[in-house]
Design an enzyme around this catalytic site. Structure first.
Site, PDB file in Angstrom:
ATOM      1  N   PRO A   1       0.841  -1.203   0.000  1.00 37.08           N
ATOM      2  CG  PRO A   1       0.067  -0.977   2.183  1.00 37.08           C
ATOM      3  CD  PRO A   1       0.780  -1.929   1.275  1.00 37.08           C
ATOM      4  CB  CYS A   2       1.244   4.064  -2.018  1.00 32.87           C
ATOM      5  SG  CYS A   2      -0.339   4.554  -2.727  1.00 32.87           S
TER       6      CYS A   2
END
Length: 380
Positions: free
Chosen positions: A83-84
């Site tokens: 995830p970012c």
């Protein structure tokens, strides 16, 4: 020569990426995540692979643990879908200067295992985050580590690759330069827009649940009604995770007024006022792919029946085969399905990567033969 390349999957979730690579003929050694329910699902379905619980924020310890559990098996390919959230830049070239520790974990894993290739999957917004600086930082970091890095020029659309869903994802793929691997070209679309698989073509054979909420294990009531349904039902005797949601009469009344392919904008004035945003009260269209599957927020509805899709229906729309069983609570199952990479999209890239790996191997093998021939000639 055909190689059975070894793969590890970081941030594996329930195993969408891994399933795609299994379908492409790879040998998946392990999936690594921190979500207990997702790991149970992963271990149940990705046969022969380890389901390892590791805190990838602590990349040094987790890498040591992964290496210990692999027991000497070489890692040829690393795949990951980190995830970012909260990505922040403090440097322009080295991703280690980023505050996103999850991407750093992937970098350190690639640096440690030195696989022939890696794949990173993420949401389309990554391409333009900080005006493209994040994307360039990732490319620069891996290029400096000796990898030829390719990035999707535009997000890949799952529907182009036989998935009945308008889901977009971007990918980074890198190959070791010193093994004679060149830059990777992503697969062309398999289907045109006119050939996309619609939701009815994907899920019309599943029980309607009009008279009951269904069960976690059910028998098929009808034969497959499309080639896609035949594909999804391979090696599956039963339907798993096809359990409906008990809606109030009011919610069913509101859903009944949403036309096929419509949303909250199509409701009469004063109806459905509690939800007014882009995805609210969206009914799938039977002839078109679904919208991006969410993680169970109850915003999408069956193209025909007045209810939200079941976990199995969403899994079908994600291209998970019917034999793939999701474990945990229904909330956890919905989250696992919604967060996954569609296996057929993953397989399309994995197939192309396999060819690239083989071509690099043959090219390296030929170079060795030529080099040996030159030595003989010199000795003469």
């Amino acid at each position: 020569m055909i190689n059975n390349y070894n793969v590890i999957d970081l941030f594996s979730g329930a195993g969408g990426l891994s399933q795609g690579f299994v379908q492409a003929g790879y040998n998946v050694l392990a999936g690594i995540d921190y979500d207990d329910a997702a790991l149970k699902t992963y271990g149940h379905n990705i046969k022969g692979a380890l389901a390892l619980k590791e805190d990838l924020f602590d990349e040094k310890k987790s890498i040591k643990d992964i290496e210990y559990n692999l027991k000497g098996n070489k890692v040829d390919v690393i795949i990951a879908g980190p995830p970012c959230q909260g990505f922040s830049l403090t440097g322009s070239r080295d991703i280690n200067d980023s505050r996103n520790k999850l991407y750093v974990a992937v970098v350190h894993a690639v640096e440690h295992f030195r696989p022939k290739a890696f794949l990173i999957e993420n949401v389309p917004g990554m391409a333009t985050l900080y005006k493209g600086a994040v994307k360039q930082q990732i490319i620069n970091t891996f290029e400096d580590m000796g990898y030829a890095v390719s990035v999707t020029s535009k997000p890949l659309l799952a529907a182009d690759y036989g998935v009945p869903q308008m889901r977009k994802r971007m990918f980074f793929v890198g190959f070791l330069k010193n093994l004679n691997y060149d830059y990777f070209e992503f697969p062309e679309a398999y289907l045109s827009k006119e050939e996309y698989i619609g939701t009815a073509e994907a899920i019309s054979d599943l029980p309607s649940l009009e008279d009951s909420l269904g069960e976690n294990i059910m028998e098929y009531e009808v034969k497959p009604q499309s080639e896609y349904q035949k594909l999804m039902r391979i090696n599956s005797k039963y339907i798993y995770n096809h359990v409906g949601t008990k809606h109030t009469d009011e919610v069913k009344w509101v859903i009944s007024q949403v036309p096929e392919g419509g949303n909250y904008k199509d409701l009469p004035v004063g109806v459905g006022e509690s939800r007014k945003f882009n995805e609210a009260w969206t009914r799938y269209h039977s002839k078109k792919p679904s919208r991006t599957i969410d993680t169970g927020h109850r915003n999408h509805f069956h193209y025909k029946w007045n209810r939200v899709p079941t976990v199995r229906e969403n899994a079908r729309l994600q291209s998970f085969p019917d034999k793939y069983q999701f474990l945990g609570t229904k909330t956890q199952q919905n989250k696992q399905v919604g967060n996954a990479v569609p296996p057929l999209l993953a397989q399309a890239i994995a197939d192309k990567m396999f060819k690239h790996l083989e071509e690099g191997y043959k090219s390296t093998e030929n170079k060795t033969i030529v080099h040996y021939a030159e030595q003989i000639e010199l000795n003469i």
